[in-house]
Design a protein around this motif. Structure first.
Motif, PDB file in Angstrom:
ATOM      1  N   ARG A 211      -8.051  43.265  22.265  1.00 32.54           N
ATOM      2  CA  ARG A 211      -8.422  42.897  20.889  1.00 32.54           C
ATOM      3  C   ARG A 211      -9.753  43.516  20.481  1.00 32.54           C
ATOM      4  NH1 ARG A 211      -5.704  38.318  22.088  1.00 32.54           N
ATOM      5  NH2 ARG A 211      -7.439  37.217  23.043  1.00 32.54           N
ATOM      6  N   THR A 212     -10.722  43.474  21.374  1.00 32.81           N
ATOM      7  CA  THR A 212     -12.049  43.993  21.061  1.00 32.81           C
ATOM      8  C   THR A 212     -12.092  45.524  21.068  1.00 32.81           C
ATOM      9  OG1 THR A 212     -13.034  42.028  22.036  1.00 32.81           O
ATOM     10  CG2 THR A 212     -14.467  43.928  21.762  1.00 32.81           C
ATOM     11  N   ALA A 213     -11.602  46.113  22.143  1.00 36.45           N
ATOM     12  CA  ALA A 213     -11.715  47.571  22.315  1.00 36.45           C
ATOM     13  C   ALA A 213     -10.831  48.357  21.357  1.00 36.45           C
ATOM     14  CB  ALA A 213     -11.395  47.949  23.761  1.00 36.45           C
ATOM     15  N   TYR A 214      -9.702  47.782  20.984  1.00 38.86           N
ATOM     16  CA  TYR A 214      -8.745  48.529  20.162  1.00 38.86           C
ATOM     17  C   TYR A 214      -8.599  47.973  18.750  1.00 38.86           C
ATOM     18  CZ  TYR A 214      -7.694  50.674  24.608  1.00 38.86           C
ATOM     19  OH  TYR A 214      -7.806  51.342  25.792  1.00 38.86           O
ATOM     20  N   GLU A 215      -9.573  47.188  18.326  1.00 40.07           N
ATOM     21  CA  GLU A 215      -9.497  46.588  16.993  1.00 40.07           C
ATOM     22  C   GLU A 215      -9.295  47.650  15.909  1.00 40.07           C
ATOM     23  OE1 GLU A 215     -12.068  43.700  14.027  1.00 40.07           O
ATOM     24  OE2 GLU A 215     -12.862  44.180  16.001  1.00 40.07           O
ATOM     25  N   ALA A 216     -10.014  48.754  15.986  1.00 37.72           N
ATOM     26  CA  ALA A 216      -9.893  49.811  14.968  1.00 37.72           C
ATOM     27  C   ALA A 216      -8.511  50.468  14.982  1.00 37.72           C
ATOM     28  CB  ALA A 216     -10.976  50.866  15.172  1.00 37.72           C
ATOM     29  N   MET A 217      -7.860  50.492  16.134  1.00 39.56           N
ATOM     30  CA  MET A 217      -6.532  51.109  16.245  1.00 39.56           C
ATOM     31  C   MET A 217      -5.484  50.298  15.472  1.00 39.56           C
ATOM     32  SD  MET A 217      -6.806  53.711  18.373  1.00 39.56           S
ATOM     33  CE  MET A 217      -8.060  54.267  19.486  1.00 39.56           C
ATOM     34  N   ARG A 218      -5.743  49.024  15.320  1.00 37.71           N
ATOM     35  CA  ARG A 218      -4.770  48.130  14.702  1.00 37.71           C
ATOM     36  C   ARG A 218      -4.609  48.363  13.210  1.00 37.71           C
ATOM     37  NH1 ARG A 218      -5.381  42.782  18.503  1.00 37.71           N
ATOM     38  NH2 ARG A 218      -4.838  43.951  20.383  1.00 37.71           N
ATOM     39  N   SER A 219      -5.536  49.117  12.615  1.00 40.16           N
ATOM     40  CA  SER A 219      -5.409  49.477  11.203  1.00 40.16           C
ATOM     41  C   SER A 219      -5.473  50.995  11.010  1.00 40.16           C
ATOM     42  CB  SER A 219      -6.501  48.785  10.372  1.00 40.16           C
ATOM     43  OG  SER A 219      -7.782  49.164  10.840  1.00 40.16           O
ATOM     44  N   ASN A 220      -5.478  51.738  12.106  1.00 37.44           N
ATOM     45  CA  ASN A 220      -5.523  53.202  12.050  1.00 37.44           C
ATOM     46  C   ASN A 220      -4.130  53.716  11.669  1.00 37.44           C
ATOM     47  OD1 ASN A 220      -5.185  55.961  13.002  1.00 37.44           O
ATOM     48  ND2 ASN A 220      -7.163  55.721  14.020  1.00 37.44           N
ATOM     49  N   GLN A 221      -4.023  54.325  10.511  1.00 41.74           N
ATOM     50  CA  GLN A 221      -2.717  54.761  10.005  1.00 41.74           C
ATOM     51  C   GLN A 221      -2.077  55.830  10.888  1.00 41.74           C
ATOM     52  OE1 GLN A 221      -0.985  53.082   7.680  1.00 41.74           O
ATOM     53  NE2 GLN A 221      -2.753  51.732   7.917  1.00 41.74           N
ATOM     54  N   VAL A 222      -2.871  56.665  11.531  1.00 47.75           N
ATOM     55  CA  VAL A 222      -2.321  57.680  12.441  1.00 47.75           C
ATOM     56  C   VAL A 222      -1.641  56.991  13.626  1.00 47.75           C
ATOM     57  CG1 VAL A 222      -2.926  59.565  14.030  1.00 47.75           C
ATOM     58  CG2 VAL A 222      -3.972  59.459  11.747  1.00 47.75           C
ATOM     59  N   VAL A 223      -2.310  56.009  14.204  1.00 46.03           N
ATOM     60  CA  VAL A 223      -1.765  55.292  15.351  1.00 46.03           C
ATOM     61  C   VAL A 223      -0.534  54.485  14.950  1.00 46.03           C
ATOM     62  CG1 VAL A 223      -2.239  53.514  17.093  1.00 46.03           C
ATOM     63  CG2 VAL A 223      -3.993  55.209  16.535  1.00 46.03           C
ATOM     64  N   LEU A 224      -0.604  53.796  13.827  1.00 48.39           N
ATOM     65  CA  LEU A 224       0.524  52.976  13.383  1.00 48.39           C
ATOM     66  C   LEU A 224       1.733  53.834  13.025  1.00 48.39           C
ATOM     67  CD1 LEU A 224      -1.394  50.311  11.279  1.00 48.39           C
ATOM     68  CD2 LEU A 224      -0.525  50.101  13.624  1.00 48.39           C
ATOM     69  N   ALA A 225       1.504  54.990  12.398  1.00 49.26           N
ATOM     70  CA  ALA A 225       2.617  55.908  12.094  1.00 49.26           C
ATOM     71  C   ALA A 225       3.201  56.471  13.394  1.00 49.26           C
ATOM     72  CB  ALA A 225       2.143  57.028  11.180  1.00 49.26           C
ATOM     73  N   TRP A 226       2.336  56.784  14.359  1.00 51.07           N
ATOM     74  CA  TRP A 226       2.810  57.276  15.654  1.00 51.07           C
ATOM     75  C   TRP A 226       3.710  56.220  16.291  1.00 51.07           C
ATOM     76  CZ3 TRP A 226       3.323  55.988  20.641  1.00 51.07           C
ATOM     77  CH2 TRP A 226       3.621  57.012  21.542  1.00 51.07           C
ATOM     78  N   TYR A 227       3.271  54.969  16.246  1.00 50.06           N
ATOM     79  CA  TYR A 227       4.058  53.900  16.847  1.00 50.06           C
ATOM     80  C   TYR A 227       5.423  53.765  16.166  1.00 50.06           C
ATOM     81  CZ  TYR A 227       5.880  49.530  18.386  1.00 50.06           C
ATOM     82  OH  TYR A 227       6.733  48.591  18.903  1.00 50.06           O
ATOM     83  N   GLU A 228       5.472  53.858  14.873  1.00 48.76           N
ATOM     84  CA  GLU A 228       6.750  53.753  14.157  1.00 48.76           C
ATOM     85  C   GLU A 228       7.697  54.873  14.603  1.00 48.76           C
ATOM     86  OE1 GLU A 228       7.723  51.106  12.523  1.00 48.76           O
ATOM     87  OE2 GLU A 228       5.729  50.270  12.880  1.00 48.76           O
ATOM     88  N   ARG A 229       7.185  56.067  14.776  1.00 45.41           N
ATOM     89  CA  ARG A 229       8.019  57.178  15.289  1.00 45.41           C
ATOM     90  C   ARG A 229       8.454  56.895  16.725  1.00 45.41           C
ATOM     91  NH1 ARG A 229       3.751  60.084  13.190  1.00 45.41           N
ATOM     92  NH2 ARG A 229       3.177  60.868  15.248  1.00 45.41           N
ATOM     93  N   PHE A 230       7.563  56.308  17.502  1.00 43.51           N
ATOM     94  CA  PHE A 230       7.887  55.971  18.886  1.00 43.51           C
ATOM     95  C   PHE A 230       9.062  54.996  18.942  1.00 43.51           C
ATOM     96  CE2 PHE A 230       7.446  52.645  22.160  1.00 43.51           C
ATOM     97  CZ  PHE A 230       7.760  53.399  23.281  1.00 43.51           C
ATOM     98  N   GLU A 231       9.111  54.034  18.062  1.00 42.09           N
ATOM     99  CA  GLU A 231      10.184  53.040  18.101  1.00 42.09           C
ATOM    100  C   GLU A 231      11.560  53.694  17.980  1.00 42.09           C
ATOM    101  OE1 GLU A 231      10.840  49.993  18.994  1.00 42.09           O
ATOM    102  OE2 GLU A 231       8.755  49.748  19.581  1.00 42.09           O
ATOM    103  N   THR A 232      11.666  54.757  17.198  1.00 43.79           N
ATOM    104  CA  THR A 232      12.932  55.489  17.100  1.00 43.79           C
ATOM    105  C   THR A 232      13.281  56.125  18.450  1.00 43.79           C
ATOM    106  OG1 THR A 232      12.531  55.934  14.765  1.00 43.79           O
ATOM    107  CG2 THR A 232      14.131  57.365  15.888  1.00 43.79           C
ATOM    108  N   VAL A 233      12.294  56.734  19.076  1.00 46.77           N
ATOM    109  CA  VAL A 233      12.491  57.350  20.397  1.00 46.77           C
ATOM    110  C   VAL A 233      12.791  56.261  21.426  1.00 46.77           C
ATOM    111  CG1 VAL A 233      11.396  58.756  22.195  1.00 46.77           C
ATOM    112  CG2 VAL A 233      10.986  59.284  19.784  1.00 46.77           C
ATOM    113  N   ASN A 234      12.134  55.123  21.314  1.00 48.19           N
ATOM    114  CA  ASN A 234      12.359  54.010  22.237  1.00 48.19           C
ATOM    115  C   ASN A 234      13.805  53.519  22.166  1.00 48.19           C
ATOM    116  OD1 ASN A 234      11.385  51.952  24.123  1.00 48.19           O
ATOM    117  ND2 ASN A 234      11.634  50.538  22.415  1.00 48.19           N
ATOM    118  N   GLU A 235      14.341  53.401  20.977  1.00 51.25           N
ATOM    119  CA  GLU A 235      15.738  52.982  20.823  1.00 51.25           C
ATOM    120  C   GLU A 235      16.682  53.976  21.500  1.00 51.25           C
ATOM    121  OE1 GLU A 235      16.562  52.316  16.660  1.00 51.25           O
ATOM    122  OE2 GLU A 235      14.887  50.893  16.502  1.00 51.25           O
ATOM    123  N   GLN A 236      16.393  55.272  21.354  1.00 54.13           N
ATOM    124  CA  GLN A 236      17.215  56.291  22.009  1.00 54.13           C
ATOM    125  C   GLN A 236      17.128  56.139  23.527  1.00 54.13           C
ATOM    126  OE1 GLN A 236      15.466  59.911  20.580  1.00 54.13           O
ATOM    127  NE2 GLN A 236      16.577  59.882  18.631  1.00 54.13           N
TER     128      GLN A 236
END
Length: 190
Positions: free
Chosen positions: A72-97
């Motif tokens: 929570r402390t170390a990655y707080e900025a990542m939780r609203s980082n649009q690059v990271v969140l968009a990367w994660y959304e793309r990952f979910e598609t790969v994860n399903e595959q």
């Protein structure tokens, strides 16, 4: 050991992600030497953070809480980082595959064609991880671990696809998924 430093977090997070592991398994997973890992584990064993049973380490609730607090402390900025969140959304598609391919591979008793597609999916993830490594350098360890397991699969060691007791592609993927979810602050079931 109430407030974790980065090294403590890396080691205890390794325990958290692996669930129950030896110092050697944790060291391999997190990319630290065994003596460093043993030192952190020894300090944690003297607290309510960790228990050791037959040489395997397991986080206790206080240790799990400390790991989650660090995320929570170390990655707080990542939780609203649009690059990271968009990367994660793309990952979910790969994860399903990946999940589908693992199920197909298991149902088809290790079919080579399915295995080939599964390995290409893993290679796609490791390529995509390069985008996150500048933000989360420890993710380089996942790239190395995937590479090692894929190489063993390529040499005919099919256990390295999804055997639960070794550093198989499936286990590494599962640990990575848990890790990225913790970074972005999402529960596993979403």
């Amino acid at each position: 050991m109430k407030d974790l430093n980065e090294q403590d977090f890396i080691v205890l997070n390794g325990v958290h992600l692996k669930k129950m592991a030896t110092a050697e398994e944790i060291a391999d997973a997190v990319g630290l030497d065994v003596s460093t890992v043993e030192s952190v584990l020894g300090a944690a064993a003297g607290t309510d953070f960790l228990m050791i049973a037959d040489g395997r380490h397991l986080l206790l609730p206080e240790g799990t809480s400390a790991v989650h607090d660090y995320y929570r402390t170390a990655y707080e900025a990542m939780r609203s980082n649009q690059v990271v969140l968009a990367w994660y959304e793309r990952f979910e598609t790969v994860n399903e595959q990946f999940i589908k391919q693992v199920s197909e591979w298991q149902s088809a008793d290790g079919d080579e064609r399915i295995q080939s597609r599964l390995i290409r999916t893993v290679e796609r993830l490791t390529k995509n991880l390069q985008e996150l490594i500048p933000l989360i350098p420890r993710y380089e360890n996942y790239v190395s671990r995937f590479g090692n397991s894929v190489a063993r699969v390529d040499h005919g060691e099919k256990d390295f696809v999804c055997k639960p007791t070794i550093d198989s592609v499936h286990n590494i993927w599962f640990e990575f998924h848990e890790d990225i979810l913790s970074v972005i602050g999402r529960p596993r079931d979403t």
